[in-house]
Design a protein around this motif. Structure first.
Motif, mmCIF file in Angstrom:
data_model
loop_
_atom_site.group_PDB
_atom_site.id
_atom_site.type_symbol
_atom_site.label_atom_id
_atom_site.label_comp_id
_atom_site.label_asym_id
_atom_site.label_seq_id
_atom_site.Cartn_x
_atom_site.Cartn_y
_atom_site.Cartn_z
ATOM 1 N N VAL A 174 20.683 22.999 -54.492
ATOM 2 C CA VAL A 174 19.364 22.602 -54.034
ATOM 3 C C VAL A 174 18.322 23.480 -54.726
ATOM 4 C CG1 VAL A 174 19.352 24.169 -52.041
ATOM 5 C CG2 VAL A 174 17.964 22.085 -51.995
ATOM 6 N N ARG A 175 17.218 22.859 -55.121
ATOM 7 C CA ARG A 175 16.094 23.588 -55.714
ATOM 8 C C ARG A 175 14.951 23.536 -54.716
ATOM 9 N NH1 ARG A 175 13.750 23.015 -61.863
ATOM 10 N NH2 ARG A 175 12.116 24.599 -61.709
ATOM 11 N N LEU A 176 14.584 24.682 -54.188
ATOM 12 C CA LEU A 176 13.513 24.743 -53.199
ATOM 13 C C LEU A 176 12.165 24.835 -53.909
ATOM 14 C CD1 LEU A 176 15.060 27.216 -50.584
ATOM 15 C CD2 LEU A 176 15.212 24.714 -50.669
ATOM 16 N N VAL A 177 11.293 23.883 -53.593
ATOM 17 C CA VAL A 177 9.974 23.826 -54.220
ATOM 18 C C VAL A 177 8.907 23.799 -53.144
ATOM 19 C CG1 VAL A 177 8.427 22.448 -55.679
ATOM 20 C CG2 VAL A 177 10.849 22.674 -56.287
ATOM 21 N N GLN A 178 7.992 24.740 -53.217
ATOM 22 C CA GLN A 178 6.903 24.830 -52.233
ATOM 23 C C GLN A 178 5.779 23.890 -52.610
ATOM 24 O OE1 GLN A 178 5.616 28.784 -51.198
ATOM 25 N NE2 GLN A 178 3.529 28.132 -50.742
ATOM 26 N N GLY A 179 5.345 23.113 -51.621
ATOM 27 C CA GLY A 179 4.170 22.262 -51.783
ATOM 28 C C GLY A 179 3.169 22.592 -50.695
ATOM 29 N N SER A 180 1.942 22.893 -51.079
ATOM 30 C CA SER A 180 0.913 23.292 -50.118
ATOM 31 C C SER A 180 -0.272 22.340 -50.178
ATOM 32 C CB SER A 180 0.442 24.721 -50.398
ATOM 33 O OG SER A 180 1.496 25.644 -50.224
ATOM 34 N N HIS A 181 -0.961 22.230 -49.044
ATOM 35 C CA HIS A 181 -2.131 21.356 -48.907
ATOM 36 C C HIS A 181 -3.244 22.096 -48.188
ATOM 37 C CE1 HIS A 181 1.299 18.597 -49.343
ATOM 38 N NE2 HIS A 181 0.452 17.684 -49.765
ATOM 39 N N ILE A 182 -4.467 21.657 -48.436
ATOM 40 C CA ILE A 182 -5.617 22.141 -47.688
ATOM 41 C C ILE A 182 -6.352 20.950 -47.092
ATOM 42 C CG2 ILE A 182 -5.901 24.258 -49.045
ATOM 43 C CD1 ILE A 182 -8.144 22.897 -50.588
ATOM 44 N N VAL A 183 -7.029 21.185 -45.975
ATOM 45 C CA VAL A 183 -7.871 20.169 -45.336
ATOM 46 C C VAL A 183 -9.274 20.735 -45.220
ATOM 47 C CG1 VAL A 183 -8.265 18.824 -43.238
ATOM 48 C CG2 VAL A 183 -5.926 19.168 -44.077
ATOM 49 N N VAL A 184 -10.259 19.915 -45.635
ATOM 50 C CA VAL A 184 -11.665 20.318 -45.587
ATOM 51 C C VAL A 184 -12.454 19.224 -44.878
ATOM 52 C CG1 VAL A 184 -11.478 21.643 -47.728
ATOM 53 C CG2 VAL A 184 -12.196 19.233 -47.820
ATOM 54 N N PRO A 185 -13.677 19.520 -44.415
ATOM 55 C CA PRO A 185 -14.516 18.458 -43.853
ATOM 56 C C PRO A 185 -14.702 17.335 -44.872
ATOM 57 C CG PRO A 185 -15.448 20.595 -43.346
ATOM 58 C CD PRO A 185 -14.319 20.844 -44.304
ATOM 59 N N LYS A 186 -14.901 16.140 -44.384
ATOM 60 C CA LYS A 186 -14.971 14.940 -45.216
ATOM 61 C C LYS A 186 -15.885 15.133 -46.419
ATOM 62 C CE LYS A 186 -16.685 11.168 -43.337
ATOM 63 N NZ LYS A 186 -16.762 9.905 -42.563
ATOM 64 N N LEU A 187 -15.368 14.839 -47.614
ATOM 65 C CA LEU A 187 -16.107 15.071 -48.847
ATOM 66 C C LEU A 187 -16.962 13.889 -49.271
ATOM 67 C CD1 LEU A 187 -13.316 16.823 -50.988
ATOM 68 C CD2 LEU A 187 -15.245 17.911 -49.806
ATOM 69 N N TYR A 188 -16.670 12.697 -48.749
ATOM 70 C CA TYR A 188 -17.418 11.499 -49.154
ATOM 71 C C TYR A 188 -17.270 10.452 -48.065
ATOM 72 C CZ TYR A 188 -12.634 10.592 -50.762
ATOM 73 O OH TYR A 188 -11.274 10.465 -50.838
ATOM 74 N N ASN A 189 -18.054 9.381 -48.148
ATOM 75 C CA ASN A 189 -18.143 8.432 -47.032
ATOM 76 C C ASN A 189 -17.319 7.156 -47.209
ATOM 77 O OD1 ASN A 189 -19.928 9.992 -45.451
ATOM 78 N ND2 ASN A 189 -21.664 9.330 -46.720
ATOM 79 N N HIS A 190 -16.854 6.853 -48.418
ATOM 80 C CA HIS A 190 -16.060 5.628 -48.571
ATOM 81 C C HIS A 190 -14.613 5.870 -48.157
ATOM 82 C CE1 HIS A 190 -14.091 7.073 -52.233
ATOM 83 N NE2 HIS A 190 -15.279 7.460 -52.683
ATOM 84 N N ASP A 191 -13.807 4.798 -48.172
ATOM 85 C CA ASP A 191 -12.454 4.874 -47.608
ATOM 86 C C ASP A 191 -11.357 4.983 -48.657
ATOM 87 O OD1 ASP A 191 -12.601 2.354 -48.709
ATOM 88 O OD2 ASP A 191 -12.015 1.274 -46.892
ATOM 89 N N THR B 236 0.687 21.347 -54.378
ATOM 90 C CA THR B 236 1.146 22.258 -55.418
ATOM 91 C C THR B 236 2.640 22.073 -55.630
ATOM 92 O OG1 THR B 236 1.533 23.995 -53.773
ATOM 93 C CG2 THR B 236 -0.635 23.940 -54.826
ATOM 94 N N ASP B 237 3.166 22.666 -56.683
ATOM 95 C CA ASP B 237 4.606 22.634 -56.988
ATOM 96 C C ASP B 237 5.010 24.004 -57.503
ATOM 97 O OD1 ASP B 237 5.967 20.253 -56.422
ATOM 98 O OD2 ASP B 237 5.036 19.223 -58.091
ATOM 99 N N ILE B 238 5.624 24.809 -56.645
ATOM 100 C CA ILE B 238 6.011 26.162 -57.022
ATOM 101 C C ILE B 238 7.436 26.414 -56.548
ATOM 102 C CG2 ILE B 238 5.504 28.624 -56.756
ATOM 103 C CD1 ILE B 238 2.652 27.826 -55.988
ATOM 104 N N ASP B 239 8.275 26.915 -57.421
ATOM 105 C CA ASP B 239 9.636 27.270 -56.992
ATOM 106 C C ASP B 239 9.563 28.303 -55.881
ATOM 107 O OD1 ASP B 239 11.496 25.729 -58.582
ATOM 108 O OD2 ASP B 239 10.728 26.819 -60.314
ATOM 109 N N TYR B 240 10.438 28.126 -54.883
ATOM 110 C CA TYR B 240 10.387 28.970 -53.686
ATOM 111 C C TYR B 240 11.716 29.690 -53.501
ATOM 112 C CZ TYR B 240 9.735 30.363 -48.812
ATOM 113 O OH TYR B 240 9.608 31.096 -47.648
ATOM 114 N N ASP B 241 11.618 30.960 -53.131
ATOM 115 C CA ASP B 241 12.811 31.765 -52.872
ATOM 116 C C ASP B 241 12.606 32.498 -51.551
ATOM 117 O OD1 ASP B 241 15.160 33.161 -53.014
ATOM 118 O OD2 ASP B 241 14.426 34.638 -54.456
ATOM 119 N N GLY B 242 13.395 32.152 -50.558
ATOM 120 C CA GLY B 242 13.239 32.779 -49.250
ATOM 121 C C GLY B 242 13.604 31.807 -48.149
ATOM 122 N N ASP B 243 13.374 32.215 -46.919
ATOM 123 C CA ASP B 243 13.649 31.366 -45.763
ATOM 124 C C ASP B 243 12.598 30.263 -45.716
ATOM 125 O OD1 ASP B 243 14.038 30.175 -43.312
ATOM 126 O OD2 ASP B 243 14.262 32.053 -42.213
#
Length: 514
Positions: A231-248, A276-283
């Protein structure tokens, strides 16, 4: 000896729950244990998309893209309350991929996946179209708009487990597999309740290791298998910000490093940015977004937008570890997202381990897993899959009828606000009315915890969706954690501790199957 299950599954993510649902629907007796809450690992930390994966075409992974594209409308039709069509805007960046290559990729995207309901790709004049307004002035003149879908990923897992349990599967959350051994021609799996410490042992003819990032840990507790796959562990992270625009519409932005970043309308008032896509090593349980990742995501979208996104704009972050099959790719972004099975027969007993996979292809993965296990599952009544035509709980309505369902809730429960009815319809579908039961006023819903969350809903989640802690409710059964204060969440947690022993069942009150 107690009950002997046809199939025991370790892991309550989307793959484990998908296999449980499919197997029990074919007439097999099924046991599933999850050491934490359902979807508490990788499955709740995705980009919340049901999509083919446009960028995988660059790696010539046509099989994966086609299979994923075929699944989009299947999943939308069996879960129209938690899956919604979403249009994506891909601005042409003059310094990166040429426009003809983007259009060719989108042509393939439209036609290799059996699209019937979702609208096709169209070319945009970003100097005129409303989707060009949030972009940096004068930089992006042409773009393309195509279709995929968004999903409430954690609810997809929980509803899949709910349907499996409704059909007879034994689903045990917060139950860790501590030992695996063979005895009397069976798999013997010792499990421990993580709350009480109580141990018990179950017997099964076949065993599925759906441990996700912990797939190798599961094998280490005594399965007697030396895994050939890695298995190759890959970290993917996200951020959430207030709405950037008004369309859908959502955006898919290209980066100079070859990666792409999405900016997606989220929970009405926010924008989700990732990944993101970063190789991860750890729990995998310790994964956290780094400052570098936050800055990378902010910089990536700011290159396209008229108003930059800054780190101080971020209201929430989340990270997950993707358990990819290690195909030897040089970079994490190039590692395959397809799934790989490893079937072992130690002592003649079948053990199927799962590596990789995407939320989009979980249903297909389950079908293929059961095809591999069919020779060993004596209880299998049907060789062909059935889940493509069977709605998930609450999803038994047409994909075009969500607004009608909201209107029905407002008619039958006039004390609801439109926003409350909208949230309930998209979370519970046709089961929203069963959860609300005979309520005639807000007082009938019991204690209000804030952000439209009420005691009636919390008791329903405890009784029917395995919710135990506040985080289960505000981050997995919903995303109300974005709207509730820390104090409000603390009050909810205190209430749950005081009422955990005897959760009422609103489904039973309404005369529904629970």
């Amino acid at each position: 000896m107690g009950q002997i299950y046809d199939l025991a599954i370790i892991g309550g993510g989307v793959n484990g729950c998908g296999i449980a649902r499919d197997a029990v629907g074919r007439g097999n007796s099924v046991f599933l244990c999850e050491m934490n809450d359902l979807a508490s690992g990788t499955s709740s930390w995705s980009t919340k998309l049901i999509h083919g994966g446009l960028r995988y075409l660059e790696y010539y992974d046509f099989k994966l893209v086609r299979h994923a594209l075929l699944e989009r409308e299947v999943l939308w039709q069996i879960a129209p309350h938690i899956i919604r069509p979403l249009r994506f805007v891909l601005p042409h960046h003059a310094g990166l991929r040429p426009a003809w290559l983007l259009r060719l990729g989108l042509f393939l995207y439209d036609y290799i996946g059996g699209r019937k309901l979702l609208p096709p790709t169209r070319t945009l004049d970003l100097t005129r179209d409303e989707t060009g307004k949030p972009l940096a002035p004068g930089r992006f003149k042409r773009g393309f708009e195509y279709s995929d879908c968004s999903v409430d990923d954690a609810r997809l897992v929980v509803l899949t487990a709910r349907d499996a349990a409704d059909r007879g599967a034994d689903i045990r959350t917060r139950t860790r597999a501590t030992e695996i051994r063979q005895a009397d021609g069976m798999w013997q799996v010792t499990v421990q309740d993580t709350a009480t410490g109580d141990r018990s042992t179950i017997s099964a003819r076949t065993l599925v290791n759906a441990g996700g990032p912990w797939v190798e840990n599961v094998l280490a507790v005594g399965a007697g298998v030396n895994a050939k796959a890695k298995v190759r562990l890959v970290q993917g992270s996200h951020i959430v910000v207030p709405k950037l625009y008004n369309h859908d519409r959502a955006y898919i932005f290209q980066n100079a490093d070859g990666r792409i970043v999405f900016a997606i309308p989220y929970q009405d008032d926010f924008t989700l940015i990732g990944t993101t896509d970063i190789d991860y090593d750890g729990d995998p349980a310790d994964v956290k977004i780094s400052t570098d990742e936050i800055n990378y995501l902010c910089k990536s979208v700011s290159e396209y937008l008229a108003r930059p996104v800054l780190a101080e704009d971020v209201v929430w972050t989340y990270s997950g570890v993707r358990p990819l099959y290690d195909d030897g790719a040089n970079e994490a972004k190039a590692a395959t997202r397809d799934y790989v099975f490893e079937l072992d027969l130690p002592g003649g007993l079948p053990l199927l381990s799962i590596y990789g996979g995407k939320i989009t292809t979980y249903r297909r993965l389950a079908e293929e897993a059961l095809q591999k296990l069919a020779p060993y599952l004596k209880g299998t009544k049907a060789k062909e899959g059935w889940t493509a035509d069977a709605a998930l709980p609450g999803g038994d309505f047409d994909v075009s009828a969500v607004d009608a369902l909201i209107a029905e809730l407002l008619r039958d429960y006039p004390f609801l606000t439109p926003a409350h009815a909208n949230r309930l319809a998209h979370a519970y579908g046709t089961r929203a009315a069963k959860m609300l039961g005979t309520a005639k006023s807000p007082a009938d819903l019991g204690q209000a915890f804030g952000a439209t969350l009420t005691e009636r809903e919390v008791r329903y989640l405890m009784a029917n969706e395995w919710a135990v802690r506040a985080e289960d409710i505000v981050w997995r059964r919903s995303k109300l954690g974005l709207r509730l204060s820390k104090d409000e969440i603390a009050v909810l947690d205190q209430w749950l501790q005081a009422n955990r022993a005897q959760p009422a069942n609103p489904m039973r009150e309404a005369g529904a199957r629970s």
